[in-house]
Design an enzyme around this catalytic site. Sequence first.
Site, PDB file in Angstrom:
ATOM      1  N   ILE A   1      97.452 -28.415  73.982  1.00 57.19           N
ATOM      2  CA  ILE A   1      96.226 -27.618  73.850  1.00 57.19           C
ATOM      3  C   ILE A   1      95.024 -28.417  74.346  1.00 57.19           C
ATOM      4  CG2 ILE A   1      94.686 -26.418  72.245  1.00 57.19           C
ATOM      5  CD1 ILE A   1      97.172 -25.905  70.484  1.00 57.19           C
TER       6      ILE A   1
ATOM      7  N   ARG B   1      92.635 -28.481  62.199  1.00 54.51           N
ATOM      8  CA  ARG B   1      92.810 -28.199  60.777  1.00 54.51           C
ATOM      9  C   ARG B   1      91.524 -28.591  60.056  1.00 54.51           C
ATOM     10  NH1 ARG B   1      96.370 -25.455  62.206  1.00 54.51           N
ATOM     11  NH2 ARG B   1      98.559 -25.421  61.525  1.00 54.51           N
TER      12      ARG B   1
ATOM     13  N   GLU C   1      90.950 -22.114  53.078  1.00 54.25           N
ATOM     14  CA  GLU C   1      90.995 -20.868  53.847  1.00 54.25           C
ATOM     15  C   GLU C   1      91.607 -19.765  52.994  1.00 54.25           C
ATOM     16  OE1 GLU C   1      92.945 -21.594  57.576  1.00 54.25           O
ATOM     17  OE2 GLU C   1      91.377 -22.942  58.268  1.00 54.25           O
TER      18      GLU C   1
ATOM     19  N   HIS D   1      90.025 -18.765  61.702  1.00 58.49           N
ATOM     20  CA  HIS D   1      91.299 -19.352  62.140  1.00 58.49           C
ATOM     21  C   HIS D   1      92.059 -18.400  63.081  1.00 58.49           C
ATOM     22  CE1 HIS D   1      94.450 -22.543  60.841  1.00 58.49           C
ATOM     23  NE2 HIS D   1      94.622 -22.185  62.101  1.00 58.49           N
ATOM     24  N   ILE D   2      91.424 -18.094  64.204  1.00 58.40           N
ATOM     25  CA  ILE D   2      92.007 -17.132  65.153  1.00 58.40           C
ATOM     26  C   ILE D   2      92.345 -17.779  66.492  1.00 58.40           C
ATOM     27  CG2 ILE D   2      90.926 -15.106  64.100  1.00 58.40           C
ATOM     28  CD1 ILE D   2      88.771 -15.257  66.313  1.00 58.40           C
ATOM     29  N   GLY D   3      92.592 -19.089  66.466  1.00 56.26           N
ATOM     30  CA  GLY D   3      92.852 -19.808  67.706  1.00 56.26           C
ATOM     31  C   GLY D   3      93.894 -19.176  68.606  1.00 56.26           C
TER      32      GLY D   3
END
Length: 325
Positions: A159, A239, A268, A287-289
Amino acid sequence: MLKPSIFVTRKLPDEIIAPLTEKYEVNMWDKEDVPVPVETLRAHAKKAEALLTMLSDPIDREVLNNAENLKVIANLAVGFDNIDIKAATENGIAICNTPDILTDSTADLTFALLMSTARRIVEAAEFIKNGEWKSWSPLLLAGHDIHHKTIGIVGMGSIGQAVAKRAAGFEMNILYHNRSRKLEAEKQLGAVYCTFEELVIKSDFIVCLTPLTEQTRNLFSRDVFKKMKKTAIFINASRGAVVDENALYDALVEGEIAAAGLDVFVKEPIDVDHPLLNLSNVVAIPHIGSASMATRLGMMKLCVENIQAVLSDKEPTTLVNKLNV
């Protein structure tokens, strides 16, 4: 004869689960947006041969030591810090994740978060919706340039390298810090390896993409934020626990850094009254990576394939703990 049991900890599309229902007894938590209660998870784990879990499911030693028949856990994420890998290995349980398939989608989102934070996109959209736009003015919602700036990537895995490719398109100077050198990225992208401290000091954008380990927990501390440029923008898409959130809040309020874009948090979902959410120079997203339809469905399919492989005594595609299964 009873079919082997599989427990899926979140409601997934029927077409994804269909290949499992032909040979196995599949039990699935019936809520899409609500986590399975820990007690329910433990009860199913005790008798199941396979679990399909989410990154929010705590799979600790107690769960694993009492899982009498469990052979495999397929985690719907590239990270697996929610699972006690040591305990799983001791119990002969294969752990699988979903790397690679989400690389480009997560890199897209990470760079979009960087751009949104730098150019104050969310703030500008709310400015219009709130009826605050009265006229054009020279410095109205002026943000920070991205092109030709220096990006520092902490965690140069797949990534991180994909983010570096996008940064190259903006003619950014690319610094990175990683446990090991990435010579191909250096050759192809002109990325420059440096120490963590050098990266923090020199970068205009610091992008965290490192996995959560005991070594990276609270990596971004009060002292680290103090070393950043006052114009620096911090992006976290790894994270939440790699960041001391109190230190980040103080750095933003005191002007030690300019802004932050956050896709992940220590807790979360983050509490709606969390101090970070009250700051105009914070872009916070849930948290929509990897959250594109194609990518998430692909991740689900990979989990199913890994479960099928292990329960058929074959090597799964993405085994984390290298058991002989």
